[in-house]
Scaffold this motif. Structure first.
Motif, PDB file in Angstrom:
ATOM      1  N   LEU A  23       0.830  -1.201   0.000  1.00  0.00           N
ATOM      2  CA  LEU A  23       0.000   0.000   0.000  1.00  0.00           C
ATOM      3  C   LEU A  23       0.867   1.255   0.000  1.00  0.00           C
ATOM      4  O   LEU A  23       0.613   2.209  -0.753  1.00  0.00           O
ATOM      5  N   LEU A  24       1.920   1.232   0.818  1.00  0.00           N
ATOM      6  CA  LEU A  24       2.843   2.358   0.856  1.00  0.00           C
ATOM      7  C   LEU A  24       3.565   2.509  -0.478  1.00  0.00           C
ATOM      8  O   LEU A  24       3.820   3.630  -0.955  1.00  0.00           O
ATOM      9  N   PHE A  25       3.882   1.386  -1.103  1.00  0.00           N
ATOM     10  CA  PHE A  25       4.532   1.390  -2.417  1.00  0.00           C
ATOM     11  C   PHE A  25       3.617   2.020  -3.462  1.00  0.00           C
ATOM     12  O   PHE A  25       4.057   2.826  -4.300  1.00  0.00           O
ATOM     13  N   ALA A  26       2.326   1.673  -3.410  1.00  0.00           N
ATOM     14  CA  ALA A  26       1.364   2.228  -4.364  1.00  0.00           C
ATOM     15  C   ALA A  26       1.215   3.733  -4.175  1.00  0.00           C
ATOM     16  O   ALA A  26       1.165   4.499  -5.155  1.00  0.00           O
ATOM     17  N   VAL A  27       1.151   4.177  -2.921  1.00  0.00           N
ATOM     18  CA  VAL A  27       1.054   5.608  -2.635  1.00  0.00           C
ATOM     19  C   VAL A  27       2.292   6.338  -3.143  1.00  0.00           C
ATOM     20  O   VAL A  27       2.200   7.431  -3.727  1.00  0.00           O
ATOM     21  N   ALA A  28       3.462   5.724  -2.947  1.00  0.00           N
ATOM     22  CA  ALA A  28       4.713   6.326  -3.411  1.00  0.00           C
ATOM     23  C   ALA A  28       4.725   6.450  -4.928  1.00  0.00           C
ATOM     24  O   ALA A  28       5.181   7.466  -5.480  1.00  0.00           O
ATOM     25  N   LEU A  29       4.220   5.434  -5.633  1.00  0.00           N
ATOM     26  CA  LEU A  29       4.176   5.489  -7.092  1.00  0.00           C
ATOM     27  C   LEU A  29       3.252   6.602  -7.580  1.00  0.00           C
ATOM     28  O   LEU A  29       3.584   7.330  -8.532  1.00  0.00           O
ATOM     29  N   VAL A  30       2.103   6.731  -6.939  1.00  0.00           N
ATOM     30  CA  VAL A  30       1.162   7.782  -7.322  1.00  0.00           C
ATOM     31  C   VAL A  30       1.790   9.164  -7.108  1.00  0.00           C
ATOM     32  O   VAL A  30       1.672  10.067  -7.955  1.00  0.00           O
ATOM     33  N   TYR A  31       2.472   9.321  -5.981  1.00  0.00           N
ATOM     34  CA  TYR A  31       3.112  10.612  -5.682  1.00  0.00           C
ATOM     35  C   TYR A  31       4.202  10.925  -6.706  1.00  0.00           C
ATOM     36  O   TYR A  31       4.294  12.071  -7.207  1.00  0.00           O
ATOM     37  N   PHE A  94       9.323  13.922  -0.905  1.00  0.00           N
ATOM     38  CA  PHE A  94       8.219  14.613  -0.230  1.00  0.00           C
ATOM     39  C   PHE A  94       8.741  15.498   0.898  1.00  0.00           C
ATOM     40  O   PHE A  94       8.323  16.644   1.062  1.00  0.00           O
ATOM     41  N   VAL A  95       9.668  14.948   1.680  1.00  0.00           N
ATOM     42  CA  VAL A  95      10.233  15.700   2.802  1.00  0.00           C
ATOM     43  C   VAL A  95      11.016  16.911   2.306  1.00  0.00           C
ATOM     44  O   VAL A  95      10.963  18.009   2.897  1.00  0.00           O
ATOM     45  N   ALA A  96      11.716  16.746   1.200  1.00  0.00           N
ATOM     46  CA  ALA A  96      12.501  17.861   0.652  1.00  0.00           C
ATOM     47  C   ALA A  96      11.605  19.010   0.204  1.00  0.00           C
ATOM     48  O   ALA A  96      12.022  20.185   0.233  1.00  0.00           O
ATOM     49  N   ASP A  97      10.389  18.673  -0.202  1.00  0.00           N
ATOM     50  CA  ASP A  97       9.460  19.700  -0.657  1.00  0.00           C
ATOM     51  C   ASP A  97       8.737  20.393   0.495  1.00  0.00           C
ATOM     52  O   ASP A  97       8.069  21.417   0.286  1.00  0.00           O
ATOM     53  N   CYS A  98       8.834  19.799   1.709  1.00  0.00           N
ATOM     54  CA  CYS A  98       8.169  20.395   2.865  1.00  0.00           C
ATOM     55  C   CYS A  98       8.933  21.641   3.322  1.00  0.00           C
ATOM     56  O   CYS A  98      10.167  21.675   3.295  1.00  0.00           O
ATOM     57  N   LYS A  99       8.208  22.653   3.760  1.00  0.00           N
ATOM     58  CA  LYS A  99       8.827  23.895   4.186  1.00  0.00           C
ATOM     59  C   LYS A  99       9.177  23.903   5.673  1.00  0.00           C
ATOM     60  O   LYS A  99      10.228  24.419   6.071  1.00  0.00           O
ATOM     61  N   LYS A 100       8.315  23.321   6.479  1.00  0.00           N
ATOM     62  CA  LYS A 100       8.501  23.375   7.926  1.00  0.00           C
ATOM     63  C   LYS A 100       9.340  22.197   8.412  1.00  0.00           C
ATOM     64  O   LYS A 100       9.072  21.047   8.068  1.00  0.00           O
ATOM     65  N   GLN A 101      10.327  22.500   9.247  1.00  0.00           N
ATOM     66  CA  GLN A 101      11.258  21.486   9.722  1.00  0.00           C
ATOM     67  C   GLN A 101      10.550  20.433  10.576  1.00  0.00           C
ATOM     68  O   GLN A 101      10.817  19.236  10.439  1.00  0.00           O
ATOM     69  N   TRP A 102       9.680  20.878  11.453  1.00  0.00           N
ATOM     70  CA  TRP A 102       9.000  19.935  12.353  1.00  0.00           C
ATOM     71  C   TRP A 102       8.127  18.954  11.576  1.00  0.00           C
ATOM     72  O   TRP A 102       7.976  17.790  11.957  1.00  0.00           O
ATOM     73  N   PHE A 103       7.584  19.427  10.446  1.00  0.00           N
ATOM     74  CA  PHE A 103       6.727  18.565   9.634  1.00  0.00           C
ATOM     75  C   PHE A 103       7.559  17.484   8.933  1.00  0.00           C
ATOM     76  O   PHE A 103       7.104  16.350   8.774  1.00  0.00           O
TER      77      PHE A 103
END
Length: 258
Positions: A23-31, A94-103
């Motif tokens: 399921l995580l693999f499928a979500v990663a592919l979609v992203y 995904f993490v690289a695209d996040c702006k907030k460090q805590w997120f």
């Protein structure tokens, strides 16, 4: 277990287990489909994964492989899915695209927790056990081999199925009456002694006869293995024993050096 009659869907269900990682693999592919712009990465991670699944579910190919008796080999196509590459890469992107460090830290933490909770520790499987020695094989195999080996020559012995894979890892001077290739049914390399050892109740006379016909010096049996008759009546003597196994020696066997 995968068999030649298994469908592609049954193989996939067996492969994905509880489905959490897939399921995580499928979500990663979609992203990645939506966000990844680099063509080479799209080919390697997205197009390859989807293409492989399309080929896997291609019924004529599956039927052909099953006709050849290689259903288990076909199942291994799923091992080519780049799950271990796609999921970490998608998370990192995904993490690289996040702006907030805590997120960012929260996302990484949640993904790690999800993987750990959804998976199983491989060391809990029955195939794994705590190492008993430097060889990382059952200690009783070492004890038996040390007891029956004759310095300067090879000896031949028949072992229970659960010990066969370990004997050659320890000693090249203990020759097996039959090896692992005779245990795998689909290979069709049947051996009369293996068939007798596989029985719930083996026949002592037949064991002794087959051992002599194959020039086998020793017969190793699990203490819980039932035998109809006594090997002692067939001129075999109790030579050695461990906690779980007994070793019988053919009284007529020649163990000299010439």
């Amino acid at each position: 277990m995968v068999g030649d009659g298994s469908s592609a869907l049954q193989m996939l269900q067996l492969y994905i287990g509880n489905g959490s990682l897939m399921l995580l693999f499928a979500v990663a592919l979609v992203y990645l489909w939506a966000k990844e712009k680099e063509k080479s990465f799209r080919v390697l991670m997205i197009y390859f994964s989807i293409g492989l699944l399309v080929v896997f579910f291609f019924t004529p190919l599956l039927l052909l492989v099953q006709k050849m008796g290689e259903g288990e080999i076909y199942y291994r196509l799923l091992w080519l899915l780049p799950i271990g590459i796609v999921i970490p890469y998608a998370v990192a992107k995904f993490v690289a695209d996040c702006k907030k460090q805590w997120f960012k830290y929260t996302v990484v933490f949640l993904v790690c927790v999800y993987v750990m909770v959804g998976g199983n520790c491989v060391y809990n499987a029955p195939q794994f056990s705590k190492a008993q020695n430097a060889y990382q094989i059952p200690q009783e195999v070492i004890d038996i081999c040390d007891a029956i080996v004759v310095e300067g020559r090879e000896v031949k012995a028949v072992f229970p199925h659960e010990l066969i894979q370990y004997v050659r890892q320890y000693s090249a001077f203990v020759v097996l009456t039959y090896g692992y290739d005779s245990i795998v049914e689909r290979w069709g390399l049947n051996h009369p002694m293996e068939e007798e050892m596989r029985k719930e109740v083996s026949d002592a006379k037949n064991l002794a006869t087959l051992a002599r016909e194959s020039y086998t010096h020793y017969i190793v049996l699990h203490k819980q293995h039932h035998v109809d008759g006594a090997l002692e009546d067939e001129d075999f003597e109790l030579f050695y024993s461990t906690e779980n196994y007994v070793v019988y020696l053919d009284k007529h066997a020649y163990l000299g050096l010439k």
